[in-house]
Design a protein around this motif. Structure first.
Motif, short mmCIF file in Angstrom:
data_model
loop_
_atom_site.label_atom_id
_atom_site.label_comp_id
_atom_site.label_asym_id
_atom_site.label_seq_id
_atom_site.Cartn_x
_atom_site.Cartn_y
_atom_site.Cartn_z
N CYS A 1 1.03 -1.14 -0.01
CA CYS A 1 -0.06 -0.02 -0.17
C CYS A 1 0.81 1.14 -0.09
O CYS A 1 1.56 1.54 0.86
CB CYS A 1 -0.85 -0.11 1.10
SG CYS A 1 -1.51 1.63 1.46
N SER B 1 0.17 4.45 0.55
CA SER B 1 -0.08 5.12 1.68
C SER B 1 0.61 4.77 3.03
O SER B 1 1.20 5.56 3.60
CB SER B 1 -1.49 5.30 2.19
OG SER B 1 -2.20 5.63 0.94
N PHE C 1 -0.57 6.21 9.28
CA PHE C 1 -1.66 5.56 8.65
C PHE C 1 -1.66 4.19 9.06
O PHE C 1 -0.51 3.41 9.20
CB PHE C 1 -1.36 5.35 7.05
CG PHE C 1 -2.47 4.45 6.12
CD1 PHE C 1 -3.74 4.79 6.50
CD2 PHE C 1 -1.90 3.68 5.26
CE1 PHE C 1 -4.54 3.81 5.74
CE2 PHE C 1 -2.78 2.83 4.64
CZ PHE C 1 -4.23 3.02 5.09
N PRO D 1 -3.76 -1.44 5.79
CA PRO D 1 -4.93 -2.22 5.62
C PRO D 1 -5.08 -3.48 6.77
O PRO D 1 -6.12 -3.81 7.12
CB PRO D 1 -4.78 -2.75 4.37
CG PRO D 1 -3.20 -2.29 3.88
CD PRO D 1 -2.73 -1.07 4.66
N CYS E 1 -6.28 6.24 3.44
CA CYS E 1 -6.63 5.02 2.25
C CYS E 1 -7.32 5.88 0.92
O CYS E 1 -8.40 6.47 1.28
CB CYS E 1 -7.60 3.97 2.95
SG CYS E 1 -8.24 3.00 1.64
N HIS E 2 -7.07 5.28 -0.23
CA HIS E 2 -7.29 6.24 -1.19
C HIS E 2 -8.22 5.06 -1.98
O HIS E 2 -8.53 5.58 -3.27
CB HIS E 2 -6.32 6.93 -2.00
CG HIS E 2 -5.64 8.10 -1.40
ND1 HIS E 2 -6.31 8.99 -0.94
CD2 HIS E 2 -4.29 8.18 -1.15
CE1 HIS E 2 -5.41 9.67 0.02
NE2 HIS E 2 -4.26 9.40 -0.35
N GLY E 3 -8.09 3.93 -1.54
CA GLY E 3 -9.08 3.06 -2.37
C GLY E 3 -8.65 2.51 -3.52
O GLY E 3 -9.28 1.93 -4.30
N ILE E 4 -7.27 2.29 -3.49
CA ILE E 4 -6.59 1.75 -4.69
C ILE E 4 -6.56 0.23 -4.58
O ILE E 4 -6.65 -0.32 -5.78
CB ILE E 4 -5.19 2.42 -4.87
CG1 ILE E 4 -5.04 3.77 -4.45
CG2 ILE E 4 -4.66 2.01 -6.13
CD1 ILE E 4 -3.82 4.08 -3.91
N MET E 5 -6.78 -0.38 -3.54
CA MET E 5 -7.02 -1.69 -3.46
C MET E 5 -5.93 -2.76 -3.62
O MET E 5 -6.11 -3.96 -4.29
CB MET E 5 -8.25 -2.10 -4.49
CG MET E 5 -9.77 -1.53 -3.78
SD MET E 5 -11.08 -2.12 -4.68
CE MET E 5 -11.33 -3.79 -4.07
N ASN E 6 -4.88 -2.05 -3.97
CA ASN E 6 -3.30 -3.19 -3.85
C ASN E 6 -3.92 -4.18 -2.68
O ASN E 6 -3.49 -5.37 -2.87
CB ASN E 6 -2.16 -2.11 -3.58
CG ASN E 6 -1.91 -1.63 -4.84
OD1 ASN E 6 -2.45 -1.54 -5.74
ND2 ASN E 6 -0.75 -1.19 -4.53
N CYS E 7 -4.10 -3.85 -1.54
CA CYS E 7 -4.16 -4.60 -0.25
C CYS E 7 -5.19 -5.83 -0.69
O CYS E 7 -4.71 -6.82 -0.37
CB CYS E 7 -4.58 -3.93 0.84
SG CYS E 7 -6.39 -3.07 0.59
N SER F 1 -9.66 -3.63 1.88
CA SER F 1 -10.26 -2.55 1.35
C SER F 1 -11.72 -2.26 1.78
O SER F 1 -12.41 -1.12 2.17
CB SER F 1 -10.24 -2.40 -0.22
OG SER F 1 -10.81 -1.20 -0.73
N ILE G 1 -12.05 -1.13 5.36
CA ILE G 1 -11.78 0.14 5.52
C ILE G 1 -13.04 1.12 5.20
O ILE G 1 -13.49 2.06 5.87
CB ILE G 1 -10.91 0.40 4.53
CG1 ILE G 1 -9.40 -0.19 5.24
CG2 ILE G 1 -10.22 2.13 4.74
CD1 ILE G 1 -7.93 -0.26 4.39
S1 SF4 Z 1 -7.15 0.35 -0.93
FE1 SF4 Z 1 -5.67 -0.84 0.34
S2 SF4 Z 1 -3.79 -0.61 -0.83
FE2 SF4 Z 1 -5.19 1.12 -1.32
S3 SF4 Z 1 -4.84 2.87 -0.16
FE3 SF4 Z 1 -6.38 1.63 1.02
S4 SF4 Z 1 -5.20 0.34 2.40
FE4 SF4 Z 1 -3.79 0.87 0.87
#
Ligand code: SF4
Ligand code: SF4
Ligand code: FES
Lengths: 238, 121
Positions: free
Chosen positions: A160, A162, A170, A173, A207-213, A224, A227
């Protein structure tokens, strides 16, 4: 399929090396053709006993062998070489964003510090009236599915961005998934206090919701989503 | 605080979007491309002055949060040192220069808005 491939391992011994480097090893596939990344690393260790790597259960339960394989985080013991190899080469590096202790071993302290912050235990001072344990309806118990199974491997938090940039502020996740595990638990009595503690510009909202996690979790969990549930709860309490 | 900032971000984006849509739609509805005078009197009307000022305030509020996130992520010893370890001590200097530059842009923008637009009759 060729019966050999190139395994390139990240090497760094802070006591000896000024900077990290990659070492290449020729690895032969076993007769069955099936091979997990952990087996490939083990073969490399047989040729070069200085390769340092951490693992325990070898079946995706202890969460101790998280690594980065050709750019993707995962558990070496349950990742087939065939899933990550490209053009006959597999690069294995330590989890990104955490300080390297030696070779593939990282210092998990910043990760555990965030875990500690969310108070990962049931907080309930009410007296137990059943004489043995706190009861919960099957429906309430179902809410914990997809949350409690985390093995704390750190594959998600270290993928992530972030968390890379702000690992002190931060929560990340993995720890947020666990925070929600206790927020959603009807036996816990600190829901509001837990939420209030997370309501700043960094802890959750970074968390910007990119969803790598979610895309890397080796246990198929969805941090995600957890979160987003925390964010919804935060808006509910205002 | 986190939720409040989140709300500011969502609310400001709604105002920004509605302002842009309003300007775009009025371009098709009004004869601005034929008569520039109509454009001047519309944009200088008291209603438009209020709407434009609101839009600018929201833009600044919205952008500041994004710019702060850029500062938190990239103008730090950790990130700068990751690219070139010897330069990490420059992080503080870069952070303050970045803030100074943004402050300057806001001052110029406010000056132009107040003296060349809002106070114009
Ligand atoms: S969605 Fe997951 S990977 Fe993306 S910013 Fe949030 S915690 Fe990090
Ligand atoms: S959520 Fe998944 S990736 Fe993250 S620590 Fe838990 S098991 Fe590992
Ligand atoms: S060694 Fe235990 S999870 Fe891989």
């Amino acid at each position: 399929m060729s019966d050999e491939f190139l395994l390139s391992l990240y090497r760094f011994d802070p006591e000896k090396d000024e900077r990290p480097y990659m070492s290449d090893y020729k690895i032969s596939y076993p007769e069955t053709g099936n091979m997990m990344v952990i087996d490939a690393i083990r073969q490399a260790q047989e040729n070069d006993s200085t390769v340092t790597f951490r693992r325990s259960c070898a079946q995706g339960v202890c969460g101790s062998d998280g690594v980065n394989m050709n750019g993707q985080n995962g558990l070496a013991c349950i990742t087939p070489v065939a899933d990550v190899i490209t053009r006959g080469k597999l690069e294995v590096r330590p989890l990104p964003g955490l300080p390297v202790i030696k070779d593939l071993i990282v210092d998990m302290k910043p990760f555990y510090e965030q875990y500690e912050k969310i108070k990962p235990f049931l907080d309930n001072e009410d007296e137990v009236t059943t004489g043995h344990e706190r009861l919960q309806s099957p429906e309430d118990r179902d809410k914990l599915d997809g949350l409690y199974e985390c093995v704390l491997c750190a594959c998600c938090s270290t993928s992530c961005p972030s968390f890379w940039w702000n690992p002190e502020k931060f929560v990340g996740p993995a720890a947020l998934l666990q925070a929600y595990r206790f927020i959603a638990d009807t036996r816990d009595k600190q829901k509001r206090a837990r939420l209030k503690k997370l309501n700043d510009a960094f802890s959750v909202y970074r968390c910007h919701g990119i969803m790598n996690c979610t895309s890397v979790c080796p246990k198929g969990l969805n941090p995600s989503k957890a979160i987003n549930e925390i964010k919804k709860e935060l808006r509910r309490i205002g | 605080m986190g939720t409040f900032l989140w709300l500011v971000q969502r609310f400001s984006s709604l105002i920004i979007l509605s302002y842009i849509l309003f300007i775009l739609i009025s371009y098709f509805v009004k004869p601005y491309h034929i008569d520039a005078q109509v454009w001047f009197s519309d944009i200088n009307s008291i209603q438009m002055k209020i709407f434009t000022s609101l839009f600018l305030v929201m833009m600044v509020g919205h952008a500041l949060q994004g710019l702060k996130a850029v500062e938190d992520d990239y103008f730090t010893e950790r990130t700068i040192g990751m690219f070139l370890a010897q330069t990490k001590h420059l992080a503080k200097f870069l952070r303050y220069s970045y803030r100074g530059f943004i402050g300057l842009v806001i001052i110029v923008l406010s000056y132009v808005t107040v003296f060349s637009y809002l106070m114009e009759v």
